[in-house]
Motif scaffolding. Sequence first.
Motif, PDB file in Angstrom:
ATOM      1  N   GLU A 448       0.624   6.119   0.921  1.00 18.06           N
ATOM      2  CA  GLU A 448       1.130   4.682   1.389  1.00 18.06           C
ATOM      3  C   GLU A 448       2.357   4.332   1.020  1.00 18.06           C
ATOM      4  O   GLU A 448       3.010   3.444   1.949  1.00 18.06           O
ATOM      5  N   THR A 449       3.285   5.037   0.012  1.00 22.01           N
ATOM      6  CA  THR A 449       4.613   4.721   0.181  1.00 22.01           C
ATOM      7  C   THR A 449       5.485   5.233   1.140  1.00 22.01           C
ATOM      8  O   THR A 449       6.452   5.069   1.533  1.00 22.01           O
ATOM      9  N   ARG A 471      -1.854   5.555  11.778  1.00 17.73           N
ATOM     10  CA  ARG A 471      -2.120   5.239  10.458  1.00 17.73           C
ATOM     11  C   ARG A 471      -3.537   5.542  10.018  1.00 17.73           C
ATOM     12  O   ARG A 471      -3.867   6.089   8.914  1.00 17.73           O
ATOM     13  N   LEU A 475      -4.933   7.874   6.962  1.00 21.25           N
ATOM     14  CA  LEU A 475      -5.374   7.328   5.914  1.00 21.25           C
ATOM     15  C   LEU A 475      -6.920   7.787   5.684  1.00 21.25           C
ATOM     16  O   LEU A 475      -7.430   8.392   4.532  1.00 21.25           O
ATOM     17  N   GLN A 478      -6.448  11.352   4.438  1.00 17.76           N
ATOM     18  CA  GLN A 478      -6.404  11.148   2.752  1.00 17.76           C
ATOM     19  C   GLN A 478      -7.535  11.081   2.027  1.00 17.76           C
ATOM     20  O   GLN A 478      -7.694  11.877   1.008  1.00 17.76           O
TER      21      GLN A 478
END
Length: 625
Positions: A448-449, A471, A475, A478
């Motif tokens: 996320e960073t 994105r 995600l 992940q």
Amino acid sequence: MRIHTLAVEQSLASLNTAAAGLSASEAARRLAEYGPNQFEEARQQHLLLRFGREFTHFFAIILWVGAGLSFTAEHFDPGQGMARLGVAIVGVIIINGIFSFWQEYKAERAVAALRQLLPQKVKVLRDAEIVEVVASDLVPGDVVLIEEGDFIAADCRLTEAFGLRVNQSTVTGESLAQTRNTEPSGEESPLHARNTVLAGTSVVSGQARAVVYATGKHTEFGRIAQLTQTAGETSSPLQREIARLSRLVAGLATAMGVVLFLVGQAMGLPPWENMLFAIGIIVANVPEGLLPTVTLSLAMATQRMAKRHALVRHLPAVEALGSTTVICSDKTGTLTENRMSVHQLWIGGAFMPRADLATRAHVVSDHRQLFVNAALCHNLKDVGEEGRQVLRGDPMEIALVDLGRAMAGDLGAHRRVDEIPFDTDRKRMSVLCETPQGRMLYCKGALETVLAGCRQIQFDAGLAPLDPAARTRLLAAQDDMASAGLRVLAFAHRTVPEGQAADEQGMTLAGLIGLEDPPRAEVPEAIARCAAAGIRIIMVTGDHPRTALAIARQIGLVRSERPVVINGGQLRLMSPTQLQLALDAPEILFARVAAEQKMRIVEVLKKKGEIVAVTGDGVNDAPAL
């Protein structure tokens, strides 16, 4: 007031100290008041008492009585061989006692040699100057200096931290290095607060200053040590069975002697002859060969186990192990290898196991920047050890560097020129390197960073804009990797033209890498053999529930869709009855549990009539062990 909930200034004030540390005189006063930073060992029985105990247990007493009756019979009726029998029984008692004591004494000496867990010297601020003191001289209020490779000597609250990560697996059971900062924590316990470092843990990377708030037996380490020492000794199934058999033999032998004495009296035989005959019957029924037979059998078993590097402190524990019905096993370092390795990658828009990289040369070539990043973006130290260079630092970074160097090839032309260090707010780190392609910025960290600084993404087909769809895919990838118990890191890079600031913006996301603490190769077979033998295995770990469940599935410990998973917070709220009922579940594991909770689980299992064995390699496993 719990110190980890306070701000730095409040923490220092609560201990009547300052950022410059204590004065030498105040430190000496506090040392006299609080005592040395040492753990008080439970008082051991004197060696002679322990030696004498080998000759005074119930079965030995029966043999002593048998020997005494033999000598009595020989005194009043010489020449019947009763003296030789008495001598033989005494010889059995003495030889057996000496042998048993020597076996346990050797094991105790071996255990004592392993008891060096805390550092000997510590850097501390005294009178605003850095001095080196022995760890036992630390007092509450001391400000200590911590750096990579240090072992922590006391429980401390951080006052300054720069990229600090600590390995807490020995105390909490967490397999991953934990980041630390100075912000106040809302955690209930200092065990999981992010602004504390605990005695017995080690620094993986970074530097810090911290104020000591607990020493000796008042530390978490000391509290666990006290739990270990106060846990009373229990008799093994073999000891209980021998005690029961001893009482049975003593009762039957005595009863037979009395009955035959009365029969002789009824037949009109002389009382003295009846008495000697009764004594002979009683002595004849004493199984003097049982004690050395049991001792030698157990001793042979301990020798076989020693060849497999298993240390047995008490001989009866060998038989108890054979009677085990439940094994409570820690995860980190017991079921797993306690080292990090790369397990899976998300690269080019698809998942790829680590093992497949060796046969996919075109993938490695197309995505070489990912592997260069893994090889260069780290805080490891290359040190000489036994004539060879080895990496020292965070095990996770070591695994990434090993992967990067293996896949990226020769990186001799790459030179690091600057670094943006990791911190807990950014949750990422970057390095600036001179490369044959020009100046490059390599970044890694939490997805996320890292995403926040990326503009495009590398797919197999080439670069693509990092749009909402991409994105979402990232995600989801992940989440899939995290649900398998992997630690997921994102990797990104950018070219930095001459004269331009090396900021973490406009980067290209290269991919994701998932790491794990892999299960030991022999564990699945061992679990299957235990199941075939009717032994139940329960994982009891301080690690995260998701990680624990993923490992349990990998090793075959859990097979059902919805096993029972109980964390430390839930366990704390359960009554003994509720815990007993919960343990009836066919598949159950415990995660995020503390040392005293592990001991509680063992005690409840014993109340259920189970014979429990415990395996673990951390300080937090000691009370249960």
